[in-house]
Design an enzyme around this catalytic site. Structure first.
Site, PDB file in Angstrom:
ATOM      1  N   ASP A  76      -7.184  -1.939 -12.633  1.00  0.00           N
ATOM      2  CA  ASP A  76      -7.538  -3.349 -12.437  1.00  0.00           C
ATOM      3  C   ASP A  76      -8.116  -3.938 -13.712  1.00  0.00           C
ATOM      4  OD1 ASP A  76      -9.808  -1.604 -11.888  1.00  0.00           O
ATOM      5  OD2 ASP A  76     -10.894  -3.392 -11.232  1.00  0.00           O
ATOM      6  N   ASP A 106      -9.159  -2.563 -22.146  1.00  0.00           N
ATOM      7  CA  ASP A 106      -9.909  -2.123 -20.974  1.00  0.00           C
ATOM      8  C   ASP A 106      -9.044  -2.185 -19.718  1.00  0.00           C
ATOM      9  OD1 ASP A 106     -11.986  -1.441 -19.264  1.00  0.00           O
ATOM     10  OD2 ASP A 106     -12.900  -3.423 -19.290  1.00  0.00           O
ATOM     11  N   GLU A 138     -12.372  -0.922 -10.238  1.00  0.00           N
ATOM     12  CA  GLU A 138     -13.473  -0.456 -11.082  1.00  0.00           C
ATOM     13  C   GLU A 138     -14.295  -1.632 -11.579  1.00  0.00           C
ATOM     14  OE1 GLU A 138     -15.555   0.580 -14.859  1.00  0.00           O
ATOM     15  OE2 GLU A 138     -13.997  -0.937 -14.517  1.00  0.00           O
ATOM     16  N   GLU A 139     -13.625  -2.742 -11.862  1.00  0.00           N
ATOM     17  CA  GLU A 139     -14.294  -3.883 -12.477  1.00  0.00           C
ATOM     18  C   GLU A 139     -15.262  -4.597 -11.535  1.00  0.00           C
ATOM     19  OE1 GLU A 139     -14.398  -4.350 -15.452  1.00  0.00           O
ATOM     20  OE2 GLU A 139     -12.538  -3.858 -16.481  1.00  0.00           O
ATOM     21  N   GLU A 166     -12.301   4.968 -20.844  1.00  0.00           N
ATOM     22  CA  GLU A 166     -12.835   3.651 -21.215  1.00  0.00           C
ATOM     23  C   GLU A 166     -12.905   3.544 -22.738  1.00  0.00           C
ATOM     24  OE1 GLU A 166     -13.770   0.963 -19.613  1.00  0.00           O
ATOM     25  OE2 GLU A 166     -13.835   1.569 -17.501  1.00  0.00           O
ATOM     26  N   HIS A 359     -12.825  -7.907 -21.813  1.00  0.00           N
ATOM     27  CA  HIS A 359     -13.204  -9.048 -20.973  1.00  0.00           C
ATOM     28  C   HIS A 359     -13.141 -10.382 -21.700  1.00  0.00           C
ATOM     29  CE1 HIS A 359     -15.664  -6.329 -17.988  1.00  0.00           C
ATOM     30  NE2 HIS A 359     -14.506  -5.776 -18.366  1.00  0.00           N
TER      31      HIS A 359
END
Length: 385
Positions: A76, A106, A138-139, A166, A359
């Site tokens: 995700d 990411d 996960e986010e 990560e 992000h």
């Protein structure tokens, strides 16, 4: 059996093309990976988080025995809403040795390397397995992987180590902070704003609670990080959302706020909620003197365990060897590594790209990072033959 061969960049292009924003699910991406693995005869299975919408995929390359290595990553991504991208976030774009797209860093870059290396893993003739663990959600608090972790604990031969990919710029990370999310609701008593003594102002009560949180924050800064490894070098407390009130001339009956702690692995997990709730309890008697239905309620919404360094960890020793490194690092963000550690599987974090790019609009990964990760995976395969 011979399946489709992809370069890492080709695989990443496919993965980026799937909009797997956490709110929307990841099934189309998982179906693509399943078809790819089927072409190479790799056994795999799903562990659902939300049926027909969000799932985890687990695959095994090599013998299905204990002692293997898990390569873990989430599928995700965070939303792109409102971000000023200069290229399509779901189309891989190359500019000056950088690959742009949502999730490149990411963490679809890591997944792309793992998947593109499948033919090489097979060719190596592994005597100990490499497992691929592709997770969801996960986010939004490492939620989706939990059914998979439980399934591994209860049903599968125990792996020797987990490497979570990560973005660490391929540095080996053996510690990260925990993250606990809380929701606090203050119930006051409405009255006309000219008659403040007849009401209980939920927003003002919330303000007192927030002031106590600031004092907790200062005390945690003063305690600091004895290891001096983390940035920032102390446990943190943060308020992200607050809402309350109806109109400027109505004493507000309700105020809620969402907050979190990110604690050092050695910190007492009960310290902050105990101190916060003790302070709240001291406020309530005066509130209830005005109206007995008033009060303060706080609930823990989600908890992600920290990753604590483990002495003589096989995961750490392996990752340091594969990365050609002689020191470990710590990070303040969270991963599923702590969940694996909780079920007795040593875990570290090591993946391509920099968290500084995650992000953001125009998220990217340097192609040089992918090359380093490919070399890491090549050494891993040789370790397991």
């Amino acid at each position: 059996m011979t399946g489709q061969i992809y370069s890492t960049e080709e695989m990443l292009k496919h993965l980026i093309s799937f909009d797997t924003t956490s709110r929307d699910g990841n099934i189309p991406l998982i179906e693509f990976v399943e078809d790819y693995l089927d072409g190479w005869g790799i056994p795999h299975f799903r562990v659902d988080y939300e049926a027909n919408r969000k799932t985890n995929l687990f695959a095994t390359i090599g013998p299905a025995i204990a002692g293997g290595i898990v390569l873990s990553g989430h599928t995700d991504v965070v939303p792109v809403d409102g971000q000023p991208w200069t290229s399509d976030p779901f189309h891989l774009t190359e500019r000056g040795g950088r690959l742009f797209g949502r999730g490149t860093c990411d963490m679809k870059g890591f997944l792309a390397v793992c998947l593109a290396e499948v033919p090489n893993f097979l060719k190596a003739g592994l005597k100990s397995p490499i497992h691929l663990a592709l997770s969801c959600d996960e986010e939004v608090g490492c939620k989706g992987v939990r059914p998979l972790v439980a399934h591994m604990r209860d049903n599968l031969p125990k792996p020797r180590a987990v490497i979570v990919g990560e973005p660490t710029s391929m540095k080996v990370v053996n510690a990260h902070k925990s993250a606990v999310t809380f929701s606090t609701e203050v119930t006051g008593h409405e009255a006309h704003s000219s008659l403040t003594h007849h009401g209980v102002n939920a927003i003002l009560v919330a303000g007192e609670l927030l002031s106590e949180m600031s004092r907790i924050r200062e005390d945690m800064i003063a305690v600091g990080d004895p290891t001096r490894r983390f940035d920032p070098p102390y446990s943190t407390i943060h308020v992200g959302v607050i809402e309350g009130g109806t109109a400027k001339n109505i004493i507000p009956r309700r105020c809620t706020f969402q907050w979190e702690t990110r604690l050092l692995p050695t910190a007492d997990p009960d310290y902050v909620p105990h101190r916060f709730n003790s302070f709240a309890q001291r406020l309530e008697p005066a509130m209830k003197q005005v109206a007995p239905e008033t009060g303060i309620a706080t609930a823990a919404v989600n908890s992600v365990p920290g990753l604590a360094p483990e002495k003589d960890s096989p995961a750490e020793h392996l990752a340091l060897h594969l990365a050609g490194a002689n020191s470990t690092h710590a990070v303040s963000y969270c991963t599923e590594a702590g969940l694996f550690q909780q079920i007795g599987i040593p875990a570290v974090i090591c993946g391509p790209g920099s968290i500084e790019q995650a992000h953001k609009p125009d998220e990217y990964i340097d192609t040089s990072e992918l090359r380093k990760c490919e070399a890491f995976m090549g050494k891993l395969a040789q370790q397991l033959v």
